[in-house]
Design an enzyme around this catalytic site. Structure first.
Site, PDB file in Angstrom:
ATOM      1  N   SER A  22      13.364   4.320 -47.525  1.00 58.87           N
ATOM      2  CA  SER A  22      12.801   5.244 -46.552  1.00 58.87           C
ATOM      3  C   SER A  22      12.456   6.565 -47.255  1.00 58.87           C
ATOM      4  O   SER A  22      13.150   6.967 -48.189  1.00 58.87           O
ATOM      5  CB  SER A  22      13.849   5.492 -45.457  1.00 58.87           C
ATOM      6  OG  SER A  22      13.257   6.064 -44.322  1.00 58.87           O
ATOM      7  N   PRO A  23      11.389   7.221 -46.840  1.00 59.10           N
ATOM      8  CA  PRO A  23      11.031   8.488 -47.496  1.00 59.10           C
ATOM      9  C   PRO A  23      12.193   9.487 -47.469  1.00 59.10           C
ATOM     10  O   PRO A  23      12.828   9.660 -46.431  1.00 59.10           O
ATOM     11  CB  PRO A  23       9.872   8.998 -46.643  1.00 59.10           C
ATOM     12  CG  PRO A  23       9.312   7.794 -45.966  1.00 59.10           C
ATOM     13  CD  PRO A  23      10.476   6.883 -45.744  1.00 59.10           C
ATOM     14  N   CYS A  25      13.014  13.415 -48.957  1.00 58.13           N
ATOM     15  CA  CYS A  25      12.716  14.640 -49.704  1.00 58.13           C
ATOM     16  C   CYS A  25      13.780  14.867 -50.762  1.00 58.13           C
ATOM     17  O   CYS A  25      14.973  14.739 -50.482  1.00 58.13           O
ATOM     18  CB  CYS A  25      12.722  15.839 -48.768  1.00 58.13           C
ATOM     19  SG  CYS A  25      11.325  15.874 -47.666  1.00 58.13           S
ATOM     20  N   ALA A  57       8.260  12.771 -48.197  1.00 59.93           N
ATOM     21  CA  ALA A  57       7.136  13.396 -47.516  1.00 59.93           C
ATOM     22  C   ALA A  57       6.361  14.216 -48.549  1.00 59.93           C
ATOM     23  O   ALA A  57       6.892  15.163 -49.123  1.00 59.93           O
ATOM     24  CB  ALA A  57       7.648  14.301 -46.403  1.00 59.93           C
ATOM     25  N   GLN A  99       4.387   8.624 -48.480  1.00 63.92           N
ATOM     26  CA  GLN A  99       4.336   9.220 -47.146  1.00 63.92           C
ATOM     27  C   GLN A  99       3.580  10.538 -47.253  1.00 63.92           C
ATOM     28  O   GLN A  99       3.975  11.423 -48.027  1.00 63.92           O
ATOM     29  CB  GLN A  99       5.747   9.463 -46.604  1.00 63.92           C
ATOM     30  CG  GLN A  99       5.723   9.967 -45.164  1.00 63.92           C
ATOM     31  CD  GLN A  99       7.090  10.342 -44.635  1.00 63.92           C
ATOM     32  OE1 GLN A  99       7.783  11.154 -45.242  1.00 63.92           O
ATOM     33  NE2 GLN A  99       7.488   9.766 -43.516  1.00 63.92           N
ATOM     34  N   TYR A 182       7.486  17.342 -37.409  1.00 62.30           N
ATOM     35  CA  TYR A 182       6.504  17.955 -38.314  1.00 62.30           C
ATOM     36  C   TYR A 182       5.137  18.009 -37.624  1.00 62.30           C
ATOM     37  O   TYR A 182       5.019  17.648 -36.461  1.00 62.30           O
ATOM     38  CB  TYR A 182       6.504  17.229 -39.665  1.00 62.30           C
ATOM     39  CG  TYR A 182       7.848  17.422 -40.347  1.00 62.30           C
ATOM     40  CD1 TYR A 182       8.268  18.701 -40.708  1.00 62.30           C
ATOM     41  CD2 TYR A 182       8.730  16.361 -40.543  1.00 62.30           C
ATOM     42  CE1 TYR A 182       9.526  18.918 -41.265  1.00 62.30           C
ATOM     43  CE2 TYR A 182       9.990  16.563 -41.107  1.00 62.30           C
ATOM     44  CZ  TYR A 182      10.373  17.849 -41.465  1.00 62.30           C
ATOM     45  OH  TYR A 182      11.613  18.071 -42.005  1.00 62.30           O
ATOM     46  N   ARG A 230       4.646   6.749 -39.277  1.00 62.12           N
ATOM     47  CA  ARG A 230       6.035   6.985 -38.837  1.00 62.12           C
ATOM     48  C   ARG A 230       6.009   7.855 -37.594  1.00 62.12           C
ATOM     49  O   ARG A 230       5.349   8.905 -37.587  1.00 62.12           O
ATOM     50  CB  ARG A 230       6.877   7.641 -39.937  1.00 62.12           C
ATOM     51  CG  ARG A 230       8.269   8.029 -39.444  1.00 62.12           C
ATOM     52  CD  ARG A 230       9.249   8.357 -40.539  1.00 62.12           C
ATOM     53  NE  ARG A 230       9.943   7.155 -41.019  1.00 62.12           N
ATOM     54  CZ  ARG A 230      11.083   7.158 -41.707  1.00 62.12           C
ATOM     55  NH1 ARG A 230      11.656   8.297 -42.041  1.00 62.12           N
ATOM     56  NH2 ARG A 230      11.640   6.032 -42.093  1.00 62.12           N
ATOM     57  N   ARG A 324      20.018   6.837 -46.607  1.00 62.81           N
ATOM     58  CA  ARG A 324      21.265   7.250 -47.272  1.00 62.81           C
ATOM     59  C   ARG A 324      22.005   6.109 -47.948  1.00 62.81           C
ATOM     60  O   ARG A 324      22.614   6.310 -49.006  1.00 62.81           O
ATOM     61  CB  ARG A 324      22.168   7.967 -46.262  1.00 62.81           C
ATOM     62  CG  ARG A 324      21.640   9.350 -45.916  1.00 62.81           C
ATOM     63  CD  ARG A 324      22.258   9.884 -44.670  1.00 62.81           C
ATOM     64  NE  ARG A 324      21.880   9.092 -43.508  1.00 62.81           N
ATOM     65  CZ  ARG A 324      22.303   9.325 -42.273  1.00 62.81           C
ATOM     66  NH1 ARG A 324      23.139  10.316 -42.053  1.00 62.81           N
ATOM     67  NH2 ARG A 324      21.902   8.588 -41.264  1.00 62.81           N
TER      68      ARG A 324
HETATM   69  C1  LIG Z   1      17.908  13.403 -48.249  1.00 58.44           C
HETATM   70  C2  LIG Z   1      17.017  12.936 -47.138  1.00 58.44           C
HETATM   71  C3  LIG Z   1      15.679  13.294 -47.134  1.00 58.44           C
HETATM   72  C4  LIG Z   1      14.830  12.819 -46.137  1.00 58.44           C
HETATM   73  N1  LIG Z   1      13.489  13.073 -46.196  1.00 58.44           N
HETATM   74  C5  LIG Z   1      12.632  12.446 -45.353  1.00 58.44           C
HETATM   75  C6  LIG Z   1      11.233  12.485 -45.561  1.00 58.44           C
HETATM   76  O1  LIG Z   1      10.740  13.057 -46.544  1.00 58.44           O
HETATM   77  N2  LIG Z   1      10.436  11.864 -44.664  1.00 58.44           N
HETATM   78  C7  LIG Z   1      10.962  11.169 -43.592  1.00 58.44           C
HETATM   79  O2  LIG Z   1      10.188  10.614 -42.805  1.00 58.44           O
HETATM   80  N3  LIG Z   1      12.273  11.095 -43.402  1.00 58.44           N
HETATM   81  C8  LIG Z   1      13.121  11.683 -44.269  1.00 58.44           C
HETATM   82  N4  LIG Z   1      14.472  11.515 -44.118  1.00 58.44           N
HETATM   83  C9  LIG Z   1      14.955  10.633 -43.060  1.00 58.44           C
HETATM   84  C10 LIG Z   1      15.153   9.215 -43.597  1.00 58.44           C
HETATM   85  O3  LIG Z   1      13.956   8.652 -44.078  1.00 58.44           O
HETATM   86  C11 LIG Z   1      15.769   8.312 -42.532  1.00 58.44           C
HETATM   87  O4  LIG Z   1      14.854   8.192 -41.474  1.00 58.44           O
HETATM   88  C12 LIG Z   1      17.101   8.837 -42.013  1.00 58.44           C
HETATM   89  O5  LIG Z   1      17.912   9.311 -43.081  1.00 58.44           O
HETATM   90  C13 LIG Z   1      17.887   7.755 -41.269  1.00 58.44           C
HETATM   91  O6  LIG Z   1      18.131   6.650 -42.112  1.00 58.44           O
HETATM   92  P1  LIG Z   1      19.584   6.383 -42.801  1.00 58.44           P
HETATM   93  O7  LIG Z   1      20.590   6.329 -41.693  1.00 58.44           O
HETATM   94  O8  LIG Z   1      19.385   5.043 -43.508  1.00 58.44           O
HETATM   95  O9  LIG Z   1      19.849   7.502 -43.757  1.00 58.44           O
HETATM   96  C14 LIG Z   1      15.347  12.009 -45.093  1.00 58.44           C
HETATM   97  C15 LIG Z   1      16.705  11.700 -45.078  1.00 58.44           C
HETATM   98  C16 LIG Z   1      17.544  12.129 -46.102  1.00 58.44           C
HETATM   99  C17 LIG Z   1      18.980  11.710 -46.077  1.00 58.44           C
END
Ligand SMILES: Cc1cc2nc3c(=O)[nH]c(=O)nc-3n(C[C@H](O)[C@H](O)[C@H](O)COP(=O)(O)O)c2cc1C
Length: 368
Positions: A22-23, A25, A57, A99, A182, A230, A324
């Site tokens: 998943s994307p 940052c 992103a 993304q 966003y 998304r 994560r």
């Molecule tokens: C460090 C970090 C950075 C993230 N950056 C983005 C991002 O750039 N774009 C996005 O759509 N979601 C971002 N997210 C959200 C994740 O893509 C994901 O939707 C969210 O963490 C839930 O999934 P998980 O429970 O597997 O962590 C980020 C999450 C984390 C932990």
């Protein structure tokens, strides 16, 4: 045989399995340029067996960055460092995805680990963000300046230019970020969009920018390659963006040639009450998949291989995005294959001896 490790084809692109990074940052770039950190971070997850590896992103304009350290694709110099990364990901048998994003009113913030809330002010090296209306995300964020119609056209063009650069950089999947509060989500949600022109008030007007951006990106993205969007299925706030609207938006996006809706939630309001728990967003992906008749990805607290397999087997989603859990364990896909009793995932040749736990080993044993 596990479905999770089975290939999945969209248009003419086959993902080697249904696990996507998943994307995420990394807040680690200077001037939007990818560097060694991004190579190792994304490269490790490709080595670890994820079928689709998304960048974070990636900002389509400099003012669309969440932090000054975000990746960007608003100029040609930003292409080559990303190309180095897509080359490596591809060489591992994974598919590189990007993304594309604009942070809107949530731009110009601090890197999260600094522990400072709110905006970085212009006098401290930040900038005044833009948005649909002059409504700040919260009292600690700078109120955005309202985008004019001409500026909206420039935003659409910035997504198009970034998509073209992404293609040159070697990405095979592009995802339009219309979630998490966003810019595009800010237009979707009545909480952040109080415009009176053709981009505000009624549903048709609030979805206009997301549709226009997606249509324009789809136009320049090759027919044989997929486009994802998304979305946040709900703002988790009364009178906010809601799941019924998401289903209708997904239908419209499908008609524009979108291949998969990546279904997340939240991000527009600090007052959201989110019932977080394992797979808490998956029911929205299931609803969109059934009611909008489009492929979906699900994300959010999916951590166990059996959980991911169950989601796929019960038709709730078509791919699983992990964030994560893949930070904790970049080799999750390889371990998942073990857990699910398959032999689909292939450890890199360099690491194959890692799978034998029983015998002692020396360098000289590695020659056969
Ligand atoms: C460090 C970090 C950075 C993230 N950056 C983005 C991002 O750039 N774009 C996005 O759509 N979601 C971002 N997210 C959200 C994740 O893509 C994901 O939707 C969210 O963490 C839930 O999934 P998980 O429970 O597997 O962590 C980020 C999450 C984390 C932990």
């Amino acid at each position: 045989m596990s479905l999770l490790l089975e290939p999945y084809t969209l248009r003419q692109l086959t993902l080697p399995n249904r696990i996507a990074v998943s994307p995420m940052c990394q807040y680690s770039a200077a001037d939007g340029l990818a560097n060694d950190w991004h190579l190792v971070h994304l490269g490790s997850r490709a080595v670890g067996g994820a079928g689709l590896v998304f960048t974070e992103a990636t900002a389509v304009t400099a003012e669309g960055r969440i932090t000054a350290q975000d990746l960007g694709l608003w100029n040609d110099a930003q292409v080559a460092p990303l190309q180095r990364i897509t080359r490596f990901i591809t060489a591992q048998g994974a598919i590189p995805g990007i993304q594309l994003a604009h942070a809107g009113r949530k731009a110009s913030t601090h890197r999260p680990w600094l522990g400072k809330r709110g905006s970085v002010k212009p006098e401290d090296g930040g900038w005044v963000p833009v948005g649909p209306s002059r409504i700040a995300f919260d009292p600690e964020h700078t109120a955005p300046s309202e985008l004019s119609l001409a500026q909206i056209r420039e935003v659409i063009q910035a997504f198009v230019s970034a998509a073209k650069r992404a293609l040159t950089a070697g990405f095979k999947v592009v995802e339009v970020h219309a979630a998490h509060g966003y810019l595009l989500h800010q237009f979707l949600s009545p909480l952040s969009n109080q415009r009176r022109d053709e981009y505000g008030s009624c549903f048709e007007n609030r979805i206009r920018l997301t549709l226009q951006v997606t249509e324009a990106v789809r136009e320049v993205w090759p027919k044989e390659l997929p486009v994802f969007v998304r979305v946040s299925a709900t703002d988790w706030v009364e009178d906010g963006w809601n799941p019924d609207e998401t289903v209708e938006l997904a239908r419209r996006l499908k008609a524009l040639g979108v291949d998969l809706i990546d279904v997340s939630s939240g991000g527009t309001s600090v007052h959201a009450e989110i019932p977080v728990g394992p797979g808490y967003q998956t029911r929205f992906a299931e609803r969109v998949r059934k009611e909008s008749e489009i492929a979906t990805g699900t994300v959010g607290m999916i951590t166990e291989p059996a959980q991911a397999e169950h989601i796929l087997r019960t038709g709730q989603a078509d791919i699983i995005l992990l964030a994560r859990e893949l930070l904790r364990d970049p080799y999750w896909p390889l371990h998942a294959d073990d857990d699910l009793g398959g032999n689909k995932a292939v450890w890199p040749a360099q690491y194959q001896r890692a799978t034998s736990r029983e015998q002692p080993i020396h360098e000289s044993d590695l020659r056969d």
